[in-house]
Motif scaffolding. Structure first.
Motif, mmCIF file in Angstrom:
data_model
loop_
_atom_site.group_PDB
_atom_site.id
_atom_site.type_symbol
_atom_site.label_atom_id
_atom_site.label_comp_id
_atom_site.label_asym_id
_atom_site.label_seq_id
_atom_site.Cartn_x
_atom_site.Cartn_y
_atom_site.Cartn_z
ATOM 1 N N GLU A 62 0.827 -1.205 0.000
ATOM 2 C CA GLU A 62 0.000 0.000 0.000
ATOM 3 C C GLU A 62 0.865 1.261 0.000
ATOM 4 O O GLU A 62 0.415 2.330 -0.439
ATOM 5 C CB GLU A 62 -0.915 0.009 1.234
ATOM 6 N N ARG A 63 2.102 1.139 0.478
ATOM 7 C CA ARG A 63 3.025 2.276 0.490
ATOM 8 C C ARG A 63 3.535 2.602 -0.918
ATOM 9 O O ARG A 63 4.171 3.634 -1.131
ATOM 10 C CB ARG A 63 4.238 1.961 1.373
ATOM 11 N N PHE A 64 3.265 1.709 -1.848
ATOM 12 C CA PHE A 64 3.723 1.896 -3.223
ATOM 13 C C PHE A 64 2.532 2.276 -4.103
ATOM 14 O O PHE A 64 1.423 1.755 -3.929
ATOM 15 C CB PHE A 64 4.351 0.624 -3.765
ATOM 16 N N SER A 65 2.797 3.123 -5.076
ATOM 17 C CA SER A 65 1.754 3.459 -6.040
ATOM 18 C C SER A 65 2.409 3.745 -7.378
ATOM 19 O O SER A 65 3.628 3.962 -7.454
ATOM 20 C CB SER A 65 0.955 4.674 -5.575
ATOM 21 N N ALA A 66 1.611 3.732 -8.412
ATOM 22 C CA ALA A 66 2.152 3.991 -9.744
ATOM 23 C C ALA A 66 1.113 4.683 -10.595
ATOM 24 O O ALA A 66 -0.071 4.730 -10.247
ATOM 25 C CB ALA A 66 2.584 2.678 -10.397
ATOM 26 N N GLN A 67 1.564 5.234 -11.700
ATOM 27 C CA GLN A 67 0.650 5.801 -12.676
ATOM 28 C C GLN A 67 1.321 5.804 -14.043
ATOM 29 O O GLN A 67 2.549 5.723 -14.147
ATOM 30 C CB GLN A 67 0.214 7.202 -12.276
ATOM 31 N N GLN A 68 0.470 5.874 -15.061
ATOM 32 C CA GLN A 68 0.966 5.977 -16.427
ATOM 33 C C GLN A 68 0.367 7.244 -17.022
ATOM 34 O O GLN A 68 -0.840 7.476 -16.955
ATOM 35 C CB GLN A 68 0.570 4.764 -17.269
ATOM 36 N N ASN A 77 5.994 5.164 -7.378
ATOM 37 C CA ASN A 77 6.276 5.925 -6.171
ATOM 38 C C ASN A 77 6.353 4.991 -4.970
ATOM 39 O O ASN A 77 5.431 4.212 -4.723
ATOM 40 C CB ASN A 77 5.165 6.960 -5.935
ATOM 41 N N LEU A 78 7.441 5.097 -4.251
ATOM 42 C CA LEU A 78 7.659 4.264 -3.061
ATOM 43 C C LEU A 78 7.790 5.195 -1.869
ATOM 44 O O LEU A 78 8.654 6.082 -1.861
ATOM 45 C CB LEU A 78 8.932 3.422 -3.212
ATOM 46 N N SER A 79 6.950 5.012 -0.872
ATOM 47 C CA SER A 79 6.977 5.915 0.270
ATOM 48 C C SER A 79 7.209 5.155 1.577
ATOM 49 O O SER A 79 7.121 3.921 1.605
ATOM 50 C CB SER A 79 5.677 6.711 0.351
ATOM 51 N N SER A 80 7.502 5.924 2.623
ATOM 52 C CA SER A 80 7.783 5.352 3.956
ATOM 53 C C SER A 80 8.734 4.162 3.812
ATOM 54 O O SER A 80 8.466 3.060 4.311
ATOM 55 C CB SER A 80 6.480 4.917 4.633
#
Lengths: 115, 110
Positions: A62-68, A77-80
């Motif tokens: 859940e700390r990771f997200s992405a987009q195109q 995106n990698l957070s915390s």
């Protein structure tokens, strides 16, 4: 050159921080895939985008997200960040929505080290 | 569920000896199988596709649906074959991500 470009090649950051990895797919490819490669787990599928839309989700935290984006490049995106997030992150692309017949073209990866 | 199993983490062979990297899969439909190679932690490169029945760098692989296997073979190993090899599967729908095995590290000893 494989046609898939990933930046940066190396990234060193501290725990708790946030980083963004970038991928430009091979010209003409509409799908982008993100994989995490670690010594023990091999290649773990994280997420796929096809023509701007999320297509499939794998073992992505859940700390990771992405987009195109409209130009088809993708960002992960990698957070915390935690020490265990240290790994090689690969981006791959394909023409269609899956890997049927032609497989994927991989980028050279971003090596993330969390200290 | 789709699954790819590569039972050997490490395979060491002498130069000139035959090589067989094992790959077994689990899939109820009609899959497509691939072998990827990764040299010295570089990017993965497509080595073989079962549908093309080609031989690349002396490597061949035959899809055995009865045994659900897609083993990679080479009659005479060379030092430059030392690398990480991944077997991958694409489901029949064609719209799902490739599933990779955990890989086998091949070490060719001079």
């Amino acid at each position: 050159d494989s046609g898939v470009t990933q930046t940066p090649k190396h990234l060193i950051t501290a725990t708790g921080q946030r980083v963004t990895l970038r991928c430009s797919p091979r010209s003409g490819d509409l799908s982008v895939y993100w994989y995490q490669q670690s010594l023990d787990q091999g290649l773990q599928f994280l997420i796929q985008y096809y023509n701007g839309e999320e297509r499939a989700k794998g073992n992505i935290l859940e700390r990771f997200s992405a987009q195109q984006f409209p130009d088809l490049h993708s960002e992960l995106n990698l957070s915390s960040l935690e020490l265990g997030d240290s790994a090689l992150y690969f981006c791959a692309s394909s023409v269609g929505a899956g890997g049927r017949s032609y497989g994927y073209t991989f980028g050279s990866g971003t090596r993330l080290t969390v200290v | 569920a789709q699954r790819v199993t590569q039972p050997e983490k490490l395979l060491s062979v002498f130069k000139g000896a035959p090589v067989e990297l094992k790959c077994n899969y689990s899939y109820s439909g009609s899959p497509e199988l691939f072998w990827y190679v990764q040299y010295s932690r570089q990017r993965l490169q497509l080595l073989l596709r079962h549908i093309s029945r080609e031989s690349i760098k002396g490597f061949t692989a035959d899809l055995n649906k009865g045994e659900t296997s897609f083993h990679l073979k080479k009659p005479f190993a060379q030092e430059e074959d030392s690398a990480m090899y991944y077997c991958a599967l694409s489901g029949s729908s064609g719209n799902t991500p490739l599933v990779f095995g955990k890989g086998t590290r091949l070490s060719v000893i001079a």
